[in-house]
Write an enzyme that holds these catalytic residues in place. Structure first.
Site, PDB file in Angstrom:
ATOM      1  N   SER A 115     -26.110  -3.042  -7.636  1.00  0.00           N
ATOM      2  CA  SER A 115     -26.278  -3.195  -9.078  1.00  0.00           C
ATOM      3  C   SER A 115     -24.956  -3.362  -9.797  1.00  0.00           C
ATOM      4  CB  SER A 115     -26.975  -1.952  -9.635  1.00  0.00           C
ATOM      5  OG  SER A 115     -26.876  -1.906 -11.036  1.00  0.00           O
ATOM      6  N   TYR A 139     -26.839   6.688 -11.225  1.00  0.00           N
ATOM      7  CA  TYR A 139     -27.498   5.530 -10.613  1.00  0.00           C
ATOM      8  C   TYR A 139     -26.433   4.589 -10.021  1.00  0.00           C
ATOM      9  CZ  TYR A 139     -29.608   0.921 -10.300  1.00  0.00           C
ATOM     10  OH  TYR A 139     -30.005  -0.313  -9.848  1.00  0.00           O
ATOM     11  N   LYS A 143     -25.393   3.427  -5.999  1.00  0.00           N
ATOM     12  CA  LYS A 143     -25.329   2.028  -5.556  1.00  0.00           C
ATOM     13  C   LYS A 143     -23.965   1.721  -4.918  1.00  0.00           C
ATOM     14  CE  LYS A 143     -29.466   0.658  -6.488  1.00  0.00           C
ATOM     15  NZ  LYS A 143     -30.372   0.244  -5.389  1.00  0.00           N
TER      16      LYS A 143
HETATM   17  C1  WQD Z   1     -29.880  -2.944 -21.640  1.00  0.00           C
HETATM   18  C2  WQD Z   1     -29.250  -2.800 -23.017  1.00  0.00           C
HETATM   19  C3  WQD Z   1     -29.249  -0.553 -23.834  1.00  0.00           C
HETATM   20  C4  WQD Z   1     -33.638  -0.310 -24.365  1.00  0.00           C
HETATM   21  C5  WQD Z   1     -30.498  -2.014 -16.093  1.00  0.00           C
HETATM   22  C6  WQD Z   1     -31.343  -1.252 -15.130  1.00  0.00           C
HETATM   23  C7  WQD Z   1     -30.564  -0.855 -13.925  1.00  0.00           C
HETATM   24  C8  WQD Z   1     -29.712  -1.981 -13.410  1.00  0.00           C
HETATM   25  C9  WQD Z   1     -28.883  -2.626 -14.504  1.00  0.00           C
HETATM   26  C10 WQD Z   1     -30.382  -3.273 -11.546  1.00  0.00           C
HETATM   27  C11 WQD Z   1     -28.350  -1.564 -23.140  1.00  0.00           C
HETATM   28  C12 WQD Z   1     -30.100  -1.456 -24.719  1.00  0.00           C
HETATM   29  C13 WQD Z   1     -32.344  -0.704 -24.040  1.00  0.00           C
HETATM   30  C14 WQD Z   1     -34.002  -0.181 -25.728  1.00  0.00           C
HETATM   31  C15 WQD Z   1     -31.783  -0.825 -26.367  1.00  0.00           C
HETATM   32  N1  WQD Z   1     -30.519  -2.978 -12.830  1.00  0.00           N
HETATM   33  N2  WQD Z   1     -31.443  -0.955 -25.026  1.00  0.00           N
HETATM   34  N3  WQD Z   1     -33.053  -0.434 -26.683  1.00  0.00           N
HETATM   35  O1  WQD Z   1     -29.201   0.068 -18.828  1.00  0.00           O
HETATM   36  O2  WQD Z   1     -28.218  -2.249 -18.613  1.00  0.00           O
HETATM   37  O3  WQD Z   1     -29.567  -1.184 -16.723  1.00  0.00           O
HETATM   38  O4  WQD Z   1     -29.834  -3.056 -15.486  1.00  0.00           O
HETATM   39  O5  WQD Z   1     -29.756  -2.720 -10.746  1.00  0.00           O
HETATM   40  O6  WQD Z   1     -31.515  -0.508 -12.932  1.00  0.00           O
HETATM   41  O7  WQD Z   1     -31.799  -0.105 -15.807  1.00  0.00           O
HETATM   42  O8  WQD Z   1     -30.673  -2.007 -18.838  1.00  0.00           O
HETATM   43  O9  WQD Z   1     -32.562  -2.717 -20.238  1.00  0.00           O
HETATM   44  O10 WQD Z   1     -32.053  -0.241 -20.018  1.00  0.00           O
HETATM   45  O11 WQD Z   1     -30.497  -1.696 -21.324  1.00  0.00           O
HETATM   46  O12 WQD Z   1     -30.932  -1.039 -27.263  1.00  0.00           O
HETATM   47  O13 WQD Z   1     -35.163   0.159 -26.096  1.00  0.00           O
HETATM   48  O14 WQD Z   1     -30.279  -2.646 -23.966  1.00  0.00           O
HETATM   49  O15 WQD Z   1     -28.505   0.375 -24.622  1.00  0.00           O
HETATM   50  O16 WQD Z   1     -27.273  -1.908 -23.989  1.00  0.00           O
HETATM   51  P1  WQD Z   1     -29.314  -1.301 -18.320  1.00  0.00           P
HETATM   52  P2  WQD Z   1     -31.546  -1.616 -20.110  1.00  0.00           P
END
Ligand code: WQD
Length: 315
Positions: A115, A139, A143
């Site tokens: 990741s 997490y 990885k």
């Molecule tokens: C993305 C952005 C949040 C929800 C994910 C997976 C992880 C890994 C990497 C594969 C961030 C913002 C989110 C919401 C928001 N994947 N957000 N409101 O944290 O980058 O990680 O991709 O390995 O498994 O979890 O993804 O979609 O949770 O967040 O503002 O309701 O959206 O702060 O900036 P993340 P995410």
């Protein structure tokens, strides 16, 4: 080829299973269905196994495999912050068992689902595989440790291995394989818009163009096809371990994604701004030159394609 896919009933695993079956590969799916969603796996041979405890059954399922793709893991950044020991135990434990079972194969190809979370806070701009990996949440730490374990086992068990650092997988190639998780941005924003509620932005004070978090969203089908390209590439390679970023090379902000959800829904969306979420970095965007140069893969789908596919999958 005969290919084992652990976590093959998950969102990303099931995309790969369907692509492999469509090109005539023999697929073995191993899953414990602990995520609660039983996605269809078509004509794949299905083994409902617990990767933490069914070691003997795992070795038998792996026997004769030409390749193993290990998706099975806990994957929520947010949950890993509140339940770190579960992530250490399960993400590392299941990988160790999968690598041990891979020893029973005769020099198989082994792909580890890593990741972009291994990079942690970045200086901004596209991230290369050679940039420092300093995870800022459990997490990401599991990885990065998993990549080290895979590299060590590749040498010890003579595997042709690669760790694929997924950036933000999103969207779906088929409605019945869509991501049902609620913590990721796209599914949670779509769910709220469908309920005529405001999507939530976790922090608008990041050092980014519009203040909201920037990520590299890559279509689940693009990601599956990247696995196929790396499997074929490694099939012609020597024993060893390689790391590849898998993304589009383009960043998009939370606000942009939410705006595209409104476009897909045909409504004007006014998000609510909440405080930053623990464990989040400001910007995480891939430099994808290595996988393009060495494997010949690049993403095909745009962010509007991704958002539209996710929206249509929930209609
Ligand atoms: C993305 C952005 C949040 C929800 C994910 C997976 C992880 C890994 C990497 C594969 C961030 C913002 C989110 C919401 C928001 N994947 N957000 N409101 O944290 O980058 O990680 O991709 O390995 O498994 O979890 O993804 O979609 O949770 O967040 O503002 O309701 O959206 O702060 O900036 P993340 P995410």
């Amino acid at each position: 080829m005969r290919i084992v896919v652990t976590g093959g009933a998950g969102c990303l695993g099931s995309h790969l299973v369907r692509v492999l079956l469509s090109r005539g590969d023999e697929v073995v799916v191993i899953d414990d269905f602990s995520s609660g969603t039983r996605r269809p796996v078509g004509d794949a041979e299905l083994h409902e196994l617990d990767l933490m405890h069914d070691g003997e059954a795992l070795v038998n399922a792996f026997r004769g495999a030409d390749a193993v793709v290990h998706f099975a893991a806990r994957k929520s950044v947010e949950e890993s912050v509140t339940r770190p020991t579960r992530y250490y135990r399960e993400n590392i434990g299941t990988l160790a068992n999968a690598l041990t079972a891979a020893r029973a194969t005769d020099g198989a190809v082994f792909l580890f689902s890593s990741s972009a979370a291994v990079y942690g806070e970045t200086a901004g701009g596209a991230i290369r595989e050679t940039d420092p990996a300093r995870p800022i949440n459990p997490y990401g730490a599991t990885k990065l440790a998993g990549e080290e374990l895979t590299a060590s086992a590749a040498s010890a068990f003579r595997l042709r291995a690669a760790s694929l650092r997924y950036f933000n997988a999103a969207g779906t190639g088929w409605a019945d394989l869509a991501d049902t998780g609620r913590t990721s941005l796209l599914p949670s924003a779509i769910e709220r818009v469908r309920r005529a509620e405001s999507p939530v932005i976790f922090g608008d004070d990041y050092p980014t163009p519009d203040g909201t978090g920037v990520r590299d969203y890559v279509h689940a089908l693009d990601l599956a096809e990247a696995h196929v390209a790396v499997l074929d590439h490694l099939g012609e390679s020597a024993v060893g371990h390689r790391v590849f970023n898998v993304g589009t090379g383009r960043g998009a902000s939370v606000a942009e994604v939410i705006g595209l959800v409104g476009d897909a829904a045909g409504v004007r969306v006014t998000p609510t701004v909440a405080p930053r979420r623990g464990g989040d970095a400001a910007e995480v965007v891939a430099d994808v030159s290595r996988i393009t140069r060495e494997v010949g893969w690049r993403s095909r789908f745009s962010l509007p394609d991704i958002v539209r596919s996710a929206w249509e999958a929930t209609s």
